[in-house]
Write a protein that holds these residues in place. Structure first.
Motif, PDB file in Angstrom:
ATOM      1  N   SER A 260       0.921  -1.027   0.099  1.00 13.01           N
ATOM      2  CA  SER A 260       0.052  -0.017   0.133  1.00 13.01           C
ATOM      3  C   SER A 260       0.849   0.962   0.560  1.00 13.01           C
ATOM      4  O   SER A 260       2.041   0.830   0.625  1.00 13.01           O
ATOM      5  N   SER A 262      -0.783   4.212   0.443  1.00  9.51           N
ATOM      6  CA  SER A 262      -1.563   4.962   0.982  1.00  9.51           C
ATOM      7  C   SER A 262      -0.652   5.837   2.145  1.00  9.51           C
ATOM      8  O   SER A 262       0.247   5.470   2.858  1.00  9.51           O
ATOM      9  N   SER A 315       6.650  -2.429  -0.159  1.00 10.48           N
ATOM     10  CA  SER A 315       7.374  -1.716  -1.560  1.00 10.48           C
ATOM     11  C   SER A 315       6.607  -0.303  -1.620  1.00 10.48           C
ATOM     12  O   SER A 315       6.498   0.367  -2.439  1.00 10.48           O
ATOM     13  N   GLU A 339       2.566  -6.290  -6.768  1.00 13.55           N
ATOM     14  CA  GLU A 339       1.551  -7.507  -6.378  1.00 13.55           C
ATOM     15  C   GLU A 339       2.469  -8.530  -6.969  1.00 13.55           C
ATOM     16  O   GLU A 339       2.045  -9.352  -5.215  1.00 13.55           O
ATOM     17  N   GLU A 363      -5.650  -4.214  -3.033  1.00 13.53           N
ATOM     18  CA  GLU A 363      -5.072  -5.033  -3.733  1.00 13.53           C
ATOM     19  C   GLU A 363      -4.598  -5.811  -3.637  1.00 13.53           C
ATOM     20  O   GLU A 363      -4.387  -6.823  -3.726  1.00 13.53           O
ATOM     21  N   THR A 364      -3.322  -5.784  -2.920  1.00 17.80           N
ATOM     22  CA  THR A 364      -2.275  -5.925  -2.466  1.00 17.80           C
ATOM     23  C   THR A 364      -2.716  -7.807  -1.743  1.00 17.80           C
ATOM     24  O   THR A 364      -2.630  -9.027  -1.876  1.00 17.80           O
ATOM     25  N   GLY A 406      -5.454   0.850   2.719  1.00 17.70           N
ATOM     26  CA  GLY A 406      -5.061   1.924   3.021  1.00 17.70           C
ATOM     27  C   GLY A 406      -4.913   2.475   3.858  1.00 17.70           C
ATOM     28  O   GLY A 406      -3.767   2.356   4.420  1.00 17.70           O
TER      29      GLY A 406
END
Ligand code: ADP
Length: 422
Positions: A260, A262, A315, A339, A363-364, A406
């Motif tokens: 993430s 965020s 990441s 991902e 998404e991760t 996030g």
């Protein structure tokens, strides 16, 4: 048939499903969340199941088909009431999918009335005279008017819902909700007589949701955000208890995987590093797609450190760095590459004995859950609002996992999470 099952829920996205499951657990239900519609029968004793779909922005006909498949499975497990969960900002367009899915479920359940409300005052979502507020502003001034997929330009939910619904949409307003369950039921009867099939419900406080709950007893279908859930467990005599959130005892090694970018996650990564936590950054520009080599490299670093406490592989980067990487690789390509890499790392960590895993990023999380072979999550204690620990059977064995989307979680989330389990 599952004899304990009461509530069968269909959620239109993954983290929304966890949010709902978390509310149900906090108010006394034992809950599992499934990733998609299971292929076999439910094999645990629970009070509620949340089937997580990814149907929020797909074509309406596909969303209907998936939702009906979930409904049939939930009915086969013995669910007594169905709860269709959508976003607290009512994310949809005149094409759907909230209206079309609601009506398809009503038809399948042969019911002529349901409610609709994304209200969750504790999270700043209130509905007043049918108008949805996000925090202190109307929905269409909250930033949601610029959403790339579901721009919300009208805060009046009666109009928004009517535009995507064949049945007549009405309003159950706050003056009625304030008078309690009997008044609500009387108004529902009156609305039905007027030909209303779906009523938007006002709620400006959590007490409103608790007054609404008893009035929904026996209603075949409830449609809402995650807020209405707090008033439902009491209909089956369930009260908040620590047993609802009890998971098997935690064991094994601890790790965090973060994809993430965020703001909250950036602060959490910085906090973990500042506390002296071992952290390894993955540079997307160095990722070649050779996951075997990457995993070997990451595990050579992690293995000696794991026995001392949690390690972080990330990441996560600041917006400028992310933009630069996206400019080089493409937005979708960068996302997929990272991902894929983090999911492979999560799987390798689990194979190396990590049984307590924090994953940061919506998404991760989806990618990691898939790589770990997880199809079902038992929902446990809350770490921060909307983020519970879960227990799952992965392909490498059982593990505790938390999926943090996030902007959730306090700055010390990566250290605090493990203390909640201990
Ligand atoms: P969030 O819940 O914060 O939105 P997600 O995991 O849903 O997090 O989304 C983050 C996306 O950004 C993922 O697709 C991830 O692969 C991608 N990503 C992660 N790190 C980077 C990076 N350094 N540069 C570019 N994209 C990245």
């Amino acid at each position: 048939m599952n004899s304990s099952l009461k509530l069968g829920c269909i959620a239109d996205d993954f983290t929304g499903a966890t949010d709902l499951a978390n509310n149900l657990v906090r108010t006394g239900m034992r809950v599992v969340q499934t990733i998609g519609v299971p292929t076999g029968p439910l094999n645990v004793e629970v009070d509620a199941v949340v089937v997580a779909l990814k149907s929020r922005t797909i074509p309406a006909q596909e969303a209907i088909a998936q939702s009906l498949e979930a409904l049939r499975w939930l009915q086969a497990q013995g669910a007594l009431q169905i709860y269709f969960k959508y976003c607290s900002t009512f994310d949809s367009t005149p094409e759907g999918n909230i209206g079309p899915v609601t009506e398809a479920l009503m038809d399948a359940l042969d019911t002529d009335f349901t409610i609709a409300t994304p209200a969750f005052p504790d999270n700043g979502r209130t509905v007043f005279k049918g108008y949805l507020f996000a925090g202190n502003v109307l929905l269409n001034e909250s930033g949601m008017q610029n959403h790339p997929l579901t721009p919300m330009t009208d805060p009046n939910l009666v109009r928004v819902m009517q535009a995507q619904t064949q049945r007549k949409v009405g309003l159950l307003d706050h003056t009625v909700v304030a008078r309690g369950p009997e008044a609500i039921q009387e108004r529902i009867a009156a609305l039905k007589t007027d030909g209303v099939g779906v009523a938007i419900v006002d709620a400006t406080s959590n007490d409103d949701l608790l007054r609404l709950g008893p009035a929904l007893q026996g209603m075949p279908l409830v449609t809402a955000g995650s807020g209405v859930a707090i008033g439902l467990p009491a209909n089956w005599g369930l009260a908040p208890s620590s047993t609802a959130s009890q998971l098997p005892p935690a064991q094994g090694l601890e790790a965090i995987v973060s994809g993430s970018c965020s703001q909250a996650t950036n602060r959490q990564v910085a906090h973990f590093k500042a506390q002296g936590g071992p952290a390894l950054a993955l540079d997307p520009l160095q990722l070649t797609g050779d996951t075997d080599a990457l995993v070997a490299q990451v595990m050579a670093w992690a293995q000696p450190l794991l026995p001392q406490g949690p390690v972080l592989v990330y990441s996560t980067a600041e917006p400028d760095a992310v933009k630069a990487i996206q400019a080089r690789l493409g937005v979708a390509e960068a996302g997929a590459l990272v991902e894929h890499a983090l999911a492979a790392v999560a799987r390798a960590l689990a194979q190396a004995g990590v049984q307590q895993l924090v994953v940061a990023g919506g998404e991760t999380s989806g990618a990691c859950v898939q790589a770990l072979g997880i199809t079902q999550l038992q929902i446990g204690p809350q770490i921060d609002p909307g983020v519970p620990w879960c227990h799952a059977q992965g392909s490498a064995g059982p593990l505790h996992i938390t999926l943090k989307s996030g902007n959730f979680g306090t700055d010390d989330f990566f250290t605090k999470a493990f203390t909640v389990l201990a």
